[in-house]
Design a protein around this motif. Structure first.
Motif, mmCIF file in Angstrom:
data_model
loop_
_atom_site.group_PDB
_atom_site.id
_atom_site.type_symbol
_atom_site.label_atom_id
_atom_site.label_comp_id
_atom_site.label_asym_id
_atom_site.label_seq_id
_atom_site.Cartn_x
_atom_site.Cartn_y
_atom_site.Cartn_z
ATOM 1 N N TRP A 343 -25.269 -73.838 43.282
ATOM 2 C CA TRP A 343 -24.620 -72.915 44.215
ATOM 3 C C TRP A 343 -25.521 -72.549 45.380
ATOM 4 O O TRP A 343 -25.050 -72.002 46.384
ATOM 5 N N THR A 344 -26.823 -72.798 45.267
ATOM 6 C CA THR A 344 -27.752 -72.401 46.319
ATOM 7 C C THR A 344 -27.397 -73.073 47.642
ATOM 8 O O THR A 344 -27.292 -74.291 47.723
ATOM 9 N N GLY A 345 -27.196 -72.258 48.667
ATOM 10 C CA GLY A 345 -26.913 -72.798 49.994
ATOM 11 C C GLY A 345 -25.485 -73.241 50.215
ATOM 12 O O GLY A 345 -25.183 -73.831 51.260
ATOM 13 N N ALA A 367 -15.885 -74.939 44.477
ATOM 14 C CA ALA A 367 -16.272 -74.604 43.107
ATOM 15 C C ALA A 367 -16.169 -75.821 42.197
ATOM 16 O O ALA A 367 -17.021 -76.044 41.328
ATOM 17 N N ALA A 368 -15.121 -76.619 42.410
ATOM 18 C CA ALA A 368 -14.976 -77.829 41.601
ATOM 19 C C ALA A 368 -16.106 -78.816 41.876
ATOM 20 O O ALA A 368 -16.641 -79.449 40.957
ATOM 21 N N ALA A 369 -16.496 -78.937 43.149
ATOM 22 C CA ALA A 369 -17.587 -79.854 43.498
ATOM 23 C C ALA A 369 -18.916 -79.366 42.934
ATOM 24 O O ALA A 369 -19.714 -80.155 42.424
ATOM 25 N N VAL A 370 -19.147 -78.062 43.007
ATOM 26 C CA VAL A 370 -20.387 -77.517 42.457
ATOM 27 C C VAL A 370 -20.427 -77.703 40.948
ATOM 28 O O VAL A 370 -21.452 -78.067 40.368
ATOM 29 N N GLU A 374 -25.097 -81.729 40.186
ATOM 30 C CA GLU A 374 -26.320 -81.566 39.417
ATOM 31 C C GLU A 374 -27.154 -80.439 40.008
ATOM 32 O O GLU A 374 -27.074 -80.157 41.205
ATOM 33 N N PRO A 375 -27.979 -79.773 39.176
ATOM 34 C CA PRO A 375 -28.909 -78.776 39.733
ATOM 35 C C PRO A 375 -29.808 -79.405 40.785
ATOM 36 O O PRO A 375 -30.111 -80.597 40.739
ATOM 37 N N VAL A 376 -30.209 -78.587 41.749
ATOM 38 C CA VAL A 376 -31.079 -79.073 42.812
ATOM 39 C C VAL A 376 -32.446 -79.402 42.240
ATOM 40 O O VAL A 376 -32.992 -78.655 41.422
ATOM 41 N N ASP A 377 -33.002 -80.526 42.652
ATOM 42 C CA ASP A 377 -34.340 -80.910 42.223
ATOM 43 C C ASP A 377 -35.342 -79.860 42.680
ATOM 44 O O ASP A 377 -35.399 -79.531 43.864
#
Length: 448
Positions: A343-345, A367-370, A374-377
């Motif tokens: 969700w960041t950014g 929301a569906a895309a998030v 995957e979590p941000v590296d």
């Protein structure tokens, strides 16, 4: 499916771009409500984003009783209440006044002030801008002339770190390491160096000179002026010198990008307390999430919340050693507490069903895309581009600088990277949810 489309030379004009304003300023406020498809909308100005826990509780109560139950944050650190029913204006205004959020009814739409959210908390910056904030707000509310500003005119108070200075304000005060302040007019690199104690008064003078220059032109903001910001800056300097202020000219580059938001998580300060910095998914909080924030601020912090122009919240004054457990509680409530969150950014306009112009339910699709991402590296978090979902070509609320532009169209979403108002490459177009998630993730990872 994905397809390539040729890019236009530049993106379509955005709200706030320099154009001649042929109609009056219809920017909503707490007293002048805007009618949207999901009901009336109230925009509550919160100078510097500073709310007491009691004020924040009051906004949550109003959102639940009169509106859609959610607190929505804006890109100026203000609050919007949506889904308001007919006939609620009188009660809304009365409660706002009781909470101290309407110190002047005539000025309520012009109290647009962003400020460095971590000023005075982390030991960085040249000075704490909170005294500037209180002084400027009082001066604006006491000025008959300032009531004539548009609801879009923006002041920025930067403690020297460059975050608020990058937000494209009409009048910016930036603290200097030598104790003085720089006064910037619009996007000019040429600034006026003034004594810091005189900075709030100088900012008000600049706003008054703008009103004189804008008379008859229909300009709402500095960038709307037919002659640009240069002649206005010269007039401001002459006015300040005529008032006896020592003014020197200097060149200070405008910070690039969209400004650096506070890092998510614990913010360590020079004293014995920390601050907590969290994000709100798509800039909105439900009643339970907002109550978690306000209860935490009251019980474990200083009783204050600072709303950021990046749709986040900073809770100051948390005792050293409590940050970890409290961040866990905020994360369990669904708030964004670290840079690795997908969700960041991520931001979006209101989309359907709230806006008649929107071609899609962009918040649901985001929301569906998030949820499928995957979590941000952790090692690349600082290089990951923000992404903004828009229901139409207006791109309401889009970030500054570089971002991933996701715009709904009749044939699906167009995904591209925007830098300095231009696309890097032809956009990809898709109506397939899986391909959309992949396209957005790939674009975000392209970095700055």
């Amino acid at each position: 499916m994905l397809a390539a489309m040729p890019p236009p030379a530049t993106l379509p004009a955005q709200p706030g771009d320099a154009v001649s304003r042929a109609r009056g300023d219809a920017c909503p406020g707490a007293l002048r409500l805007h009618r949207a498809d999901d009901g009336a909308l109230a925009r509550v100005r919160v100078p510097g984003g500073v709310l007491s826990a009691d004020q924040a509780d009051g906004l949550r109560e109003l959102a639940g009783r009169l509106g859609d139950g959610e607190v929505h944050l804006t890109s100026r650190g203000n609050v919007q209440l949506r889904g308001l029913g007919q006939g609620c204006g009188g009660e809304l205004a009365s409660r706002m006044s009781e909470m101290g959020l309407l110190p002047s009814e005539r000025h309520e739409r012009v109290r647009n002030v962003v400020a460095s959210p971590l000023s005075g908390l982390d030991g960085l910056g040249a000075r704490d801008v909170r005294p500037w904030l209180s002084a400027l707000d009082a001066l604006v509310c006491a000025s008959e002339e300032a009531a004539g500003l548009s609801g879009r005119f923006l002041f920025a108070l930067d403690d020297g770190r460059g975050d608020a200075d990058a937000l494209g304000a009409d009048v910016t005060l930036r603290a200097r390491d030598d104790g003085d302040a720089d006064l910037r007019i619009g996007p000019l690199e040429s600034v006026a160096r003034i004594p810091a104690d005189e900075a709030p008064g100088a900012a008000l003078v600049a706003a008054k000179v703008f009103l004189e220059a804008a008379a008859g032109s229909g300009a709402w903001r500095v960038t709307d002026l037919p002659e640009g910001a240069g002649p206005l800056s010269d007039s401001v300097v002459r006015r300040l010198r005529a008032a006896g202020l020592p003014v020197a000219r200097a060149v200070v580059p405008v910070p690039g990008g969209a400004g650096a938001p506070p890092a998510l998580g614990a913010v360590t300060g020079p004293g014995d307390t920390d601050a907590l910095s969290v994000g709100l998914p798509l800039g909105r909080a439900g009643a339970a999430q907002w109550r978690t924030l306000t209860d935490l601020a009251r019980r474990y912090g200083s009783g204050e919340l600072r709303l950021t122009p990046w749709r986040g919240v900073v809770v100051p004054g948390v005792g050293r050693g409590r940050a970890g457990e409290l961040l866990d509680a905020l994360g369990a409530a669904g708030l964004v507490t670290g840079p690795r969150s997908p969700w960041t950014g991520v931001g979006a306009c209101i989309g359907r069903p709230g806006c008649a112009k929107s071609l899609a339910d962009v918040r649901g699709d985001a929301a569906a895309a998030v949820g499928g991402g995957e979590p941000v590296d952790a090692e690349r978090a600082a290089e990951t581009l923000p992404v903004h979902w828009s229901g139409c070509e207006r791109r309401c609320g889009h970030p500054r600088g570089a971002w991933v532009d996701v715009v709904a169209g009749p044939d699906g979403y167009r995904v591209s990277v925007v830098r300095d108002g231009r696309r890097d490459a032809p956009p990809c177009v898709t109506d397939d949810p899986s391909a959309l998630t992949t396209a957005v993730s790939t674009a975000r990872a392209s970095g700055t």
